[in-house]
Scaffold this active site. Sequence first.
Site, PDB file in Angstrom:
ATOM      1  N   GLY A 188      78.566  56.060  78.069  1.00 12.95           N
ATOM      2  CA  GLY A 188      79.613  57.066  78.308  1.00 12.95           C
ATOM      3  C   GLY A 188      79.900  57.866  77.048  1.00 12.95           C
ATOM      4  O   GLY A 188      81.044  58.204  76.758  1.00 12.95           O
ATOM      5  N   ILE A 205      76.205  62.572  76.123  1.00 10.91           N
ATOM      6  CA  ILE A 205      75.179  62.847  77.141  1.00 10.91           C
ATOM      7  C   ILE A 205      75.601  62.249  78.485  1.00 10.91           C
ATOM      8  O   ILE A 205      75.526  62.906  79.530  1.00 10.91           O
ATOM      9  CB  ILE A 205      73.804  62.289  76.695  1.00 10.91           C
ATOM     10  N   HIS A 229      98.240  87.246  75.464  1.00  9.15           N
ATOM     11  CA  HIS A 229      98.793  86.629  76.666  1.00  9.15           C
ATOM     12  C   HIS A 229      98.209  87.309  77.896  1.00  9.15           C
ATOM     13  O   HIS A 229      98.105  88.536  77.904  1.00  9.15           O
ATOM     14  CB  HIS A 229     100.317  86.795  76.678  1.00  9.15           C
ATOM     15  N   GLY A 238      64.227  65.144  63.103  1.00  7.36           N
ATOM     16  CA  GLY A 238      65.188  65.005  64.194  1.00  7.36           C
ATOM     17  C   GLY A 238      65.337  63.610  64.764  1.00  7.36           C
ATOM     18  O   GLY A 238      65.188  62.603  64.054  1.00  7.36           O
ATOM     19  N   GLU A 281      55.344  72.292  62.792  1.00  9.25           N
ATOM     20  CA  GLU A 281      55.947  71.836  64.063  1.00  9.25           C
ATOM     21  C   GLU A 281      54.830  71.398  65.008  1.00  9.25           C
ATOM     22  O   GLU A 281      53.863  72.136  65.209  1.00  9.25           O
ATOM     23  CB  GLU A 281      56.790  72.959  64.681  1.00  9.25           C
TER      24      GLU A 281
HETATM   25  C1  FAD Z   1      70.643  66.203  76.184  1.00 10.86           C
HETATM   26  C2  FAD Z   1      71.129  66.694  74.844  1.00 10.86           C
HETATM   27  C3  FAD Z   1      72.112  67.654  74.783  1.00 10.86           C
HETATM   28  C4  FAD Z   1      72.564  68.110  73.541  1.00 10.86           C
HETATM   29  N1  FAD Z   1      73.552  69.068  73.514  1.00 10.86           N
HETATM   30  C5  FAD Z   1      74.003  69.511  72.324  1.00 10.86           C
HETATM   31  C6  FAD Z   1      74.983  70.522  72.260  1.00 10.86           C
HETATM   32  O1  FAD Z   1      75.454  71.035  73.275  1.00 10.86           O
HETATM   33  N2  FAD Z   1      75.406  70.944  71.037  1.00 10.86           N
HETATM   34  C7  FAD Z   1      74.904  70.400  69.884  1.00 10.86           C
HETATM   35  O2  FAD Z   1      75.324  70.807  68.794  1.00 10.86           O
HETATM   36  N3  FAD Z   1      73.963  69.430  69.912  1.00 10.86           N
HETATM   37  C8  FAD Z   1      73.492  68.981  71.105  1.00 10.86           C
HETATM   38  N4  FAD Z   1      72.514  68.031  71.135  1.00 10.86           N
HETATM   39  C9  FAD Z   1      72.028  67.487  69.863  1.00 10.86           C
HETATM   40  C10 FAD Z   1      71.012  68.467  69.212  1.00 10.86           C
HETATM   41  O3  FAD Z   1      69.974  68.717  70.116  1.00 10.86           O
HETATM   42  C11 FAD Z   1      70.468  67.828  67.935  1.00 10.86           C
HETATM   43  O4  FAD Z   1      71.538  67.463  67.099  1.00 10.86           O
HETATM   44  C12 FAD Z   1      69.572  68.823  67.205  1.00 10.86           C
HETATM   45  O5  FAD Z   1      68.504  69.237  68.004  1.00 10.86           O
HETATM   46  C13 FAD Z   1      69.042  68.172  65.919  1.00 10.86           C
HETATM   47  O6  FAD Z   1      68.274  69.107  65.219  1.00 10.86           O
HETATM   48  P1  FAD Z   1      67.106  68.631  64.227  1.00 10.86           P
HETATM   49  O7  FAD Z   1      66.463  69.876  63.764  1.00 10.86           O
HETATM   50  O8  FAD Z   1      67.635  67.670  63.256  1.00 10.86           O
HETATM   51  O9  FAD Z   1      66.086  67.808  65.147  1.00 10.86           O
HETATM   52  P2  FAD Z   1      65.280  68.177  66.469  1.00 10.86           P
HETATM   53  O10 FAD Z   1      65.939  69.255  67.231  1.00 10.86           O
HETATM   54  O11 FAD Z   1      65.036  66.878  67.148  1.00 10.86           O
HETATM   55  O12 FAD Z   1      63.915  68.792  65.944  1.00 10.86           O
HETATM   56  C14 FAD Z   1      62.960  68.043  65.269  1.00 10.86           C
HETATM   57  C15 FAD Z   1      61.623  68.752  65.415  1.00 10.86           C
HETATM   58  O13 FAD Z   1      60.669  68.099  64.569  1.00 10.86           O
HETATM   59  C16 FAD Z   1      59.432  68.036  65.246  1.00 10.86           C
HETATM   60  N5  FAD Z   1      58.675  66.927  64.664  1.00 10.86           N
HETATM   61  C17 FAD Z   1      59.033  65.622  64.629  1.00 10.86           C
HETATM   62  N6  FAD Z   1      58.123  64.903  63.960  1.00 10.86           N
HETATM   63  C18 FAD Z   1      57.150  65.779  63.582  1.00 10.86           C
HETATM   64  C19 FAD Z   1      55.946  65.633  62.840  1.00 10.86           C
HETATM   65  N7  FAD Z   1      55.550  64.466  62.348  1.00 10.86           N
HETATM   66  N8  FAD Z   1      55.188  66.737  62.646  1.00 10.86           N
HETATM   67  C20 FAD Z   1      55.572  67.960  63.123  1.00 10.86           C
HETATM   68  N9  FAD Z   1      56.723  68.140  63.812  1.00 10.86           N
HETATM   69  C21 FAD Z   1      57.493  67.059  64.014  1.00 10.86           C
HETATM   70  C22 FAD Z   1      59.814  67.818  66.699  1.00 10.86           C
HETATM   71  O14 FAD Z   1      58.763  68.213  67.579  1.00 10.86           O
HETATM   72  C23 FAD Z   1      61.062  68.690  66.821  1.00 10.86           C
HETATM   73  O15 FAD Z   1      60.727  69.999  67.265  1.00 10.86           O
HETATM   74  C24 FAD Z   1      72.016  67.581  72.352  1.00 10.86           C
HETATM   75  C25 FAD Z   1      70.989  66.613  72.412  1.00 10.86           C
HETATM   76  C26 FAD Z   1      70.549  66.189  73.651  1.00 10.86           C
HETATM   77  C27 FAD Z   1      69.439  65.174  73.701  1.00 10.86           C
HETATM   78  N1  NAD Z   2      77.758  68.679  73.576  1.00 10.22           N
HETATM   79  C1  NAD Z   2      77.144  68.133  72.527  1.00 10.22           C
HETATM   80  O1  NAD Z   2      77.401  68.466  71.384  1.00 10.22           O
HETATM   81  C2  NAD Z   2      76.114  67.091  72.755  1.00 10.22           C
HETATM   82  C3  NAD Z   2      75.624  66.864  74.035  1.00 10.22           C
HETATM   83  C4  NAD Z   2      74.713  65.847  74.212  1.00 10.22           C
HETATM   84  C5  NAD Z   2      74.276  65.110  73.133  1.00 10.22           C
HETATM   85  N2  NAD Z   2      74.758  65.358  71.905  1.00 10.22           N
HETATM   86  C6  NAD Z   2      74.345  64.510  70.771  1.00 10.22           C
HETATM   87  O2  NAD Z   2      73.358  63.581  71.168  1.00 10.22           O
HETATM   88  C7  NAD Z   2      73.678  62.311  70.631  1.00 10.22           C
HETATM   89  C8  NAD Z   2      73.276  61.231  71.587  1.00 10.22           C
HETATM   90  O3  NAD Z   2      74.159  61.228  72.733  1.00 10.22           O
HETATM   91  P1  NAD Z   2      74.426  59.903  73.555  1.00 10.22           P
HETATM   92  O4  NAD Z   2      75.486  60.202  74.543  1.00 10.22           O
HETATM   93  O5  NAD Z   2      73.129  59.326  74.015  1.00 10.22           O
HETATM   94  O6  NAD Z   2      74.934  58.903  72.425  1.00 10.22           O
HETATM   95  P2  NAD Z   2      76.401  58.503  71.929  1.00 10.22           P
HETATM   96  O7  NAD Z   2      76.197  57.695  70.717  1.00 10.22           O
HETATM   97  O8  NAD Z   2      77.283  59.681  71.889  1.00 10.22           O
HETATM   98  O9  NAD Z   2      76.958  57.569  73.092  1.00 10.22           O
HETATM   99  C9  NAD Z   2      76.270  56.414  73.529  1.00 10.22           C
HETATM  100  C10 NAD Z   2      77.251  55.562  74.319  1.00 10.22           C
HETATM  101  O10 NAD Z   2      76.535  54.495  74.944  1.00 10.22           O
HETATM  102  C11 NAD Z   2      77.322  53.323  74.872  1.00 10.22           C
HETATM  103  N3  NAD Z   2      76.425  52.167  75.031  1.00 10.22           N
HETATM  104  C12 NAD Z   2      75.505  51.711  74.135  1.00 10.22           C
HETATM  105  N4  NAD Z   2      74.838  50.628  74.648  1.00 10.22           N
HETATM  106  C13 NAD Z   2      75.349  50.416  75.882  1.00 10.22           C
HETATM  107  C14 NAD Z   2      75.088  49.453  76.903  1.00 10.22           C
HETATM  108  N5  NAD Z   2      74.134  48.510  76.785  1.00 10.22           N
HETATM  109  N6  NAD Z   2      75.817  49.493  78.062  1.00 10.22           N
HETATM  110  C15 NAD Z   2      76.786  50.467  78.206  1.00 10.22           C
HETATM  111  N7  NAD Z   2      77.061  51.387  77.272  1.00 10.22           N
HETATM  112  C16 NAD Z   2      76.352  51.382  76.128  1.00 10.22           C
HETATM  113  C17 NAD Z   2      78.011  53.425  73.527  1.00 10.22           C
HETATM  114  O11 NAD Z   2      79.168  52.628  73.463  1.00 10.22           O
HETATM  115  C18 NAD Z   2      78.320  54.925  73.437  1.00 10.22           C
HETATM  116  O12 NAD Z   2      79.578  55.267  73.947  1.00 10.22           O
HETATM  117  C19 NAD Z   2      75.167  62.307  70.374  1.00 10.22           C
HETATM  118  O13 NAD Z   2      75.432  61.677  69.157  1.00 10.22           O
HETATM  119  C20 NAD Z   2      75.586  63.738  70.362  1.00 10.22           C
HETATM  120  O14 NAD Z   2      76.003  64.130  69.082  1.00 10.22           O
HETATM  121  C21 NAD Z   2      75.677  66.326  71.697  1.00 10.22           C
END
Ligand code: FAD
Ligand code: NAD
Length: 467
Positions: free
Chosen positions: A178, A181, A444, A142, A34
């Site tokens: 929309g 995120i 309930h 990721g 990592e």
């Molecule tokens: C704002 C936001 C809110 C989210 N909310 C939710 C949620 O509520 N519920 C949910 O289920 N998902 C949520 N997600 C999505 C969730 O975070 C991802 O689906 C999840 O983290 C993916 O896990 P991963 O292990 O595949 O990748 P990541 O979590 O992206 O982890 C990848 C890791 O690999 C490391 N890495 C990358 N390249 C290298 C390299 N070359 N060498 C060493 N290390 C490296 C990175 O530093 C990182 O720590 C959210 C995402 C965002 C951005």
């Molecule tokens: N609660 C959760 O589980 C959670 C929370 C946050 C993020 N995530 C993960 O993170 C990933 C990324 O989230 P996200 O919201 O960035 O992506 P997303 O793919 O969910 O949504 C992106 C949105 O942007 C719109 N879009 C794209 N280009 C555009 C443009 N030029 N103008 C206007 N709208 C445009 C798309 O139509 C789409 O609805 C998601 O796939 C989600 O699985 C999960």
Amino acid sequence: MTQVHDLAVLGGGPAGYATALRAAQLGLDVALVEERELGGTCLHRGCVPTKAWLQAAKTRTTVAKADRLGIGAILTGVDAAKVRGFADSLVSGLHRGLTGLIRSRGIRVVPGHGRLVVDAEGPALDVDGELLRAHNVVLATGSAPVTLGLPTDGERILTSEHALRLEQLPGRAVILGGGVIGVEFASLWRDLGVDVVLVEARPHLLPNEDPDLVAVLERRLRARGVDLRLGAKAEGIVRDGDQVRLELPDGTVTADVALIAVGRRPVTGGLGLEEAGVALTSTGHVSATRELATTAAGVFAVGDLIAGPQLAHRGYAHGIFLAEQLAHLSGGRPIRPRPPEDRDIPRITYSSPQLASVGLTREQAAATGGCEVSDFDLRGNARALMLAPGDRDAGLVRVIRRPGGALVGVHLVGEDIAELIAEGTLMVGWQATPDDVKDLIHPHPSLSEALAEANLTLAGSALHMHA
Ligand SMILES: Cc1cc2nc3c(=O)[nH]c(=O)nc-3n(C[C@H](O)[C@H](O)[C@H](O)COP(=O)(O)OP(=O)(O)OC[C@H]3O[C@@H](n4cnc5c(N)ncnc54)[C@H](O)[C@@H]3O)c2cc1C
Ligand SMILES: NC(=O)c1ccc[n+]([C@@H]2O[C@H](COP(=O)([O-])OP(=O)(O)OC[C@H]3O[C@@H](n4cnc5c(N)ncnc54)[C@H](O)[C@@H]3O)[C@@H](O)[C@H]2O)c1
């Protein structure tokens, strides 16, 4: 002699660390590489901090509405730096716990930037010039925000990572995208007092969710003053001093900050994948079989690198499956595990109201074999009325079955309703019929009664449902 691990995992996010933890539990010798912090996007820049901010926003709303329940409360303001501190303290506590857990399982954590190498001896990871040999390598690097080439600067033009680091809230924000995120930030910023414009290119928010439930969410956001611009594709953003200007086909929106939330791309660049024979799909994801094998022998991939829902719990499911599969193939575990299916993975948008789902939407079910649908309006649920006092749109629970057959979809929208999707996951995952679950008793007054009622209707014995 060089040490050869059973497994080397590249990336310590949910998918990578779940693979490592389960593999170590099954007796494999594991190294985990990592370059930042263990826990990945989810713990440090995603799931956990966003939900902490959402909880703070909910608290402000609760105080603002306290009078409706007969409680006198004076709202004095929002200290964004303290909210960030609350999120940071949660993250650092969980990070400490995770680091200790990984250490206690005997996993070798290797800090640094890794690249895949495949040579005559098999797969390996090159970590800052040091070769880490393993019988199998798992890619778990990721995803990262898509920025559409827009000039993100961390001050005025932000990704979600920047938005979580703000110490002062903007007066007015425009959010591009929309999806999940965009909706979560629109909801939380609005509830913390920010003027929000939310721009979505498609005709509706959350394009993958059931449109009838999304309609409830859109009405509730609009009622709180979120300016929704649907079907509006942004054509450019520029910074103009202390302002940003977003060009839309029908005019210009100005704001203090713009949040770009238009999706996340898999992190595959600079990892040596092509040279190692790991093929990518046309969308840039790692090409993998159902068993998560890539096109290079001994190299697997998990989590956001693989096309499909980008969710932490999907990453966990990938990791657990893969570790069990590798243990099985090496003779250490007699049971052959079942690969996780994207179809069975629940999804939650933690906005206010929350929207959660598992399985097929009505359109998907109708197009693939037909369906029967039952809706329960949360205005008929006592608990929902307490949780959303005074809101006309309390929410909706929708349950979908194949004609005369198994349940294939559960969809929920309402205040605090998301946890209920765990029961929907059981119903859909076990391919239960409404008759299988109709005799299970729900407490309930609880939101869970709405799910029970929607199911009872499909079983032909609705109790509180109006005809
Ligand atoms: C704002 C936001 C809110 C989210 N909310 C939710 C949620 O509520 N519920 C949910 O289920 N998902 C949520 N997600 C999505 C969730 O975070 C991802 O689906 C999840 O983290 C993916 O896990 P991963 O292990 O595949 O990748 P990541 O979590 O992206 O982890 C990848 C890791 O690999 C490391 N890495 C990358 N390249 C290298 C390299 N070359 N060498 C060493 N290390 C490296 C990175 O530093 C990182 O720590 C959210 C995402 C965002 C951005
Ligand atoms: N609660 C959760 O589980 C959670 C929370 C946050 C993020 N995530 C993960 O993170 C990933 C990324 O989230 P996200 O919201 O960035 O992506 P997303 O793919 O969910 O949504 C992106 C949105 O942007 C719109 N879009 C794209 N280009 C555009 C443009 N030029 N103008 C206007 N709208 C445009 C798309 O139509 C789409 O609805 C998601 O796939 C989600 O699985 C999960």
